[in-house]
Design an enzyme around this catalytic site. Structure first.
Site, mmCIF file in Angstrom:
data_model
loop_
_atom_site.group_PDB
_atom_site.id
_atom_site.type_symbol
_atom_site.label_atom_id
_atom_site.label_comp_id
_atom_site.label_asym_id
_atom_site.label_seq_id
_atom_site.Cartn_x
_atom_site.Cartn_y
_atom_site.Cartn_z
ATOM 1 N N GLU A 11 -0.047 -1.066 5.759
ATOM 2 C CA GLU A 11 0.991 -0.602 6.612
ATOM 3 C C GLU A 11 1.108 0.644 6.881
ATOM 4 O O GLU A 11 1.155 0.971 8.049
ATOM 5 C CB GLU A 11 2.337 -1.066 5.692
ATOM 6 C CG GLU A 11 3.674 -0.814 6.824
ATOM 7 C CD GLU A 11 4.363 0.577 6.807
ATOM 8 O OE1 GLU A 11 5.103 0.821 7.681
ATOM 9 O OE2 GLU A 11 3.755 1.436 6.278
ATOM 10 N N ASP B 207 0.801 -1.150 0.100
ATOM 11 C CA ASP B 207 0.142 0.033 0.003
ATOM 12 C C ASP B 207 0.856 1.154 0.020
ATOM 13 O O ASP B 207 2.155 1.098 0.471
ATOM 14 C CB ASP B 207 -0.969 -0.193 1.150
ATOM 15 C CG ASP B 207 -0.358 -0.263 2.544
ATOM 16 O OD1 ASP B 207 0.639 -0.726 2.548
ATOM 17 O OD2 ASP B 207 -0.729 0.546 3.368
#
Ligand SMILES: [Zn+2]
Length: 383
Positions: free
Chosen positions: A133, A71
Site C-alpha cells: 500500500e 506493509d
C-alpha cells in the site's frame, strides 16, 4: 489473544514494503486457522509477498469488509527512542512502526474474529489484508479482484486508515510517471542542431504550471470544494539531467504527479498529459529522429468519490455518530474498492499526522475506540 496481544505480534514483523510480508501472513493464516477460518492468499508474481483475505461467518452476501494493509514505511534515517518493531506503551500511547498506519486496525479486525464466530453473525465479517500500500497501493487491486471470484459480495468496505475514527468519504485520485527525455548532444554553440533534454523537460514543467494556474481559477465543483486545495494539482517532484554547460543535454528525467479531485477522471488527466508529451516529442523529433520521451509509470491510485447515500458511510455514521463531512488528501485503497463496485469509506483509529513518523504511535484511547467500533460492526452483522 486480545487486540493488544495481536498488535504486539504484528508490529514485531518488520514488514517494510521493500521486504517480504510472508512471516506476518503465515502468522495471520495460522491464527485464523486456529479459529477454524480458512484464509486465501493472493501472491505477487515473485511469491515474496501475499495478500490474505477471509470470510468469517456464513457464505452469504451483505457482509462487511474490514480492510487493512500489512506493509509499513521504512525506519531508515529516523531517530526512534524505542525499538520501532516492539510495541512500547507509555503515557497512554502505543509506540511502534505501524501502530497507527495501520497494524492497529489490522489487530482490531483480527481480534474480532472469535467474537464474530461466537455471536454467530448472520452476515459475514470479511477481513482483507493487502501488501505494498505504501508504495502506491499496488497490492489491493489483485486482492479485490480475487475476492470477487471467491467471496459472497459484501455490502460495505471499511478501510481502516487512520482517521481518528471519523467517516472519511473522499480522497483525490493520483498517478505519477517518470518522464525520461532523450535529447541529442551537440556543442551548445550549435544548439539548433541538437535537442536539449533539459530544455524539453522544461516544456513539460511549464505545462504543469499552466494546468495549476488554470485549475485554481476554475470555480470548484461541489465535491472539489471539500478539498484543500479545491482543484487538481500537477506537481514535478524531481528533475535530473545534463552533463555540462556547453552540451545540449542528452538525458533528463522528470517525476510528474497528478492529484485529481474525485469528479475529474484520472483517465482524462492521463490523456491530457500524454497529449502534451506527444506535442513536445514531435518538436524534438523534428530536430533529430532519435530524440523522444519515454513515460515510466510510478503509481496510479483512483480517487474515492463521496457516495450518494453510500451504505458504508451510513454504517460508519450510525456507529460513530459522526455526521461531519471529511475528505483527505492522501490516497488509500478505498478508491480501489469503490472502483470495483464496493460501497467504501475510510474509518480507522489514530491520527495520520503520526503515520510514517519516527516514534509513530497510536493512543490507547483510539485503539480502544477502534475496538468498540468493530464490536458494533459485529452487532450489525448479527441483526
Ligand atoms: Zn496506511
Amino acid at each position: 489473544m486480545n487486540a493488544r496481544d495481536i498488535l504486539d505480534k504484528l508490529v514485531a514483523f518488520p514488514t517494510v514494503s521493500r521486504d517480504s510480508n510472508l512471516e506476518l501472513v503465515d502468522w495471520v493464516e495460522a491464527y485464523l486457522a486456529d479459529h477454524g477460518v480458512t484464509a486465501r492468499r493472493v501472491w505477487t508474481e515473485d511469491r515474496q509477498k501475499a495478500a490474505l483475505y477471509a470470510n468469517i461467518g456464513p457464505e452469504v452476501e451483505g457482509g462487511i469488509v474490514l480492510s487493512g494493509h500489512t506493509d509499513v514505511v521504512p525506519v531508515d534515517g529516523q531517530d526512534w527512542d524505542t525499538d520501532p518493531f516492539t510495541v512500547v506503551e507509555k503515557d497512554g500511547k502505543l509506540y511502534g512502526r505501524g501502530t497507527c498506519d495501520m497494524k492497529g486496525f489490522d489487530a482490531i479486525a483480527l481480534a474480532a474474529v472469535p467474537l464474530a464466530l461466537e455471536r454467530r453473525v448472520k452476515r459475514p465479517l470479511q477481513i482483507a489484508l493487502s501488501y505494498d500500500e505504501e508504495i502506491g497501493c499496488t497490492g489491493a487491486p489483485p486482492m479485490i479482484d480475487d475476492m470477487a471470484g471467491h467471496l459472497p459480495r459484501a455490502s460495505a468496505a471499511i478501510i481502516g486508515e487512520p482517521s481518528m475514527m471519523q467517516a472519511v468519504t473522499g480522497h483525490k485520485g493520483t498517478f505519477g510517471y517518470w518522464a525520461n527525455f532523450r535529447g541529442f548532444e551537440v556543442h551548445s554553440s550549435l544548439m539548433h542542431r541538437g535537442v536539449s533534454a533539459i530544455m524539453e523537460a522544461g516544456r513539460l514543467i511549464e505545462w504543469a504550471n499552466r494546468m495549476n494556474d488554470e485549475n485554481r481559477t476554475k470555480p470548484p465543483s461541489e465535491i472539489a470544494a471539500m478539498f484543500d486545495p479545491p482543484w487538481t494539482t500537477v506537481h514535478v517532484g524531481e528533475i535530473h539531467g545534463g552533463t555540462a554547460h556547453n552540451i545540449t543535454a542528452r538525458d533528463a528525467r522528470v517525476q510528474i504527479e497528478v492529484r485529481a479531485v474525485p469528479d475529474e477522471t484520472l483517465e482524462s488527466w492521463d490523456a491530457a498529459l500524454k497529449s502534451e508529451i506527444a506535442r513536445i516529442e514531435a518538436g524534438m523529433r523534428a530536430v533529430h529522429p532519435d530524440a523522444g520521451i519515454a513515460l515510466e509509470p510510478m503509481f496510479d491510485v483512483p480517487g474515492l468519490q463521496p457516495e450518494a447515500e453510500g451504505r458504508a458511510e451510513e454504517l460508519v455514521r450510525r456507529i460513530t455518530g459522526d455526521n461531519g463531512s471529511h475528505v483527505v488528501s492522501y490516497g488509500t485503497e478505498a478508491g480501489q474498492f469503490q472502483e470495483r463496485g464496493y460501497s467504501a469509506v475510510i474509518c480507522g483509529p489514530g491520527d495520520i499526522a503520526q503515520a510514517h513518523q519516527p516514534n509513530e504511535y497510536l493512543t490507547v484511547a483510539q485503539f480502544e475506540a477502534g475496538q468498540r467500533f468493530v464490536t458494533q460492526v459485529i452487532d450489525r452483522l448479527c441483526a
